[in-house]
Design a protein around this motif. Structure first.
Motif: not given
Length: 242
Positions: A59, A228, A234, A236
């Protein structure tokens, strides 16, 4: 999606022109000049921050401290810039000429914001994010406007919630000033989109503004959770201040 291009920036005569009435179509030139000047300050400040930690499980790690908050804002500006770039490229058939002029302005502003954060962060900047607009019908006016409303309302709430997370008492004040300037532009965007949807009725409701006349604020967890669905990459954000 068509490739983004950097808007031209015109710094000539900025200070002298600040006292004159600002036409809507020239607003971006002033925004670009301000961004360029602020970048010089933020680039120096960000060089003193710790490097972003390696991403976890593939991520993109936003990082921690003030750098993490700036990357958080950068991620959101990437999303908005990509959206308005797609709108301008694909939605001319469903928007009026006046509406498209507004969308072109919004695209220019969001690209300016994106490039400002990218330059300010320097080597600490996260990479370009891959977006997912598969749920948006760019050939349907309601789909375009409702998505724009979502992004703009989310952007305002994100900046409102992020200001208190800045920690550096020196450079952090500069970041806070920058965020205040950007959130005021995002709020103008939100108002313009709301007016398009409601035919200038300006009905924002208690969902956005409370009984004290204050706009809502959202945490990075809430904002990135809502965003999202439109981001393939992705992210983090576990190291962000809370």
């Amino acid at each position: 999606m068509s490739k983004n291009t950097n808007p031209q920036q015109n710094e000539g005569g900025l200070l002298k022109s600040l006292g004159n009435p600002m036409q809507r179509r020239t607003f971006f030139r002033y925004a670009g000049a301000t961004a360029a000047a602020t970048t010089l300050l933020l680039t120096t400040s960000c060089e003193n921050e710790d490097d972003i930690t390696p991403p976890m499980d593939g991520a993109v790690d936003l990082g921690s401290g003030d750098v993490g908050i700036l990357n958080y804002a950068y991620a959101l500006e990437q999303l908005e810039a990509a959206f308005y770039t797609a709108v301008v490229a694909e939605s001319a058939s469903v928007l009026s000429s006046d509406e498209m002029m507004v969308m072109q302005d919004l695209k220019a502003h969001e690209i300016a914001h994106r490039e400002l954060f990218k330059t300010a962060l320097g080597q600490n900047a996260i990479p370009a994010l891959e977006v997912d607009f598969s749920t948006i019908n760019f050939k349907d006016k309601n789909s375009v406007l409702q998505t724009a409303k979502t992004f703009e309302d989310l952007g305002v709430a994100a900046y409102n919630g992020a200001g208190k997370l800045l920690t550096d008492t020196g450079a952090g004040l500069d970041y806070l000033l920058l965020a205040g300037k950007i959130v005021s532009v995002e709020a103008r965007h939100a108002a313009a989109i709301h007016d398009m949807i409601s035919n200038n009725s300006r009905a924002y409701g208690e969902v956005l503004i409370d009984a004290n006349g204050l706009d809502r604020a959202m945490s990075p967890t809430e904002v990135l959770g809502a965003a999202s669905a439109f981001i393939k990459t992705e992210i983090d954000f576990s190291n962000l201040p809370q």
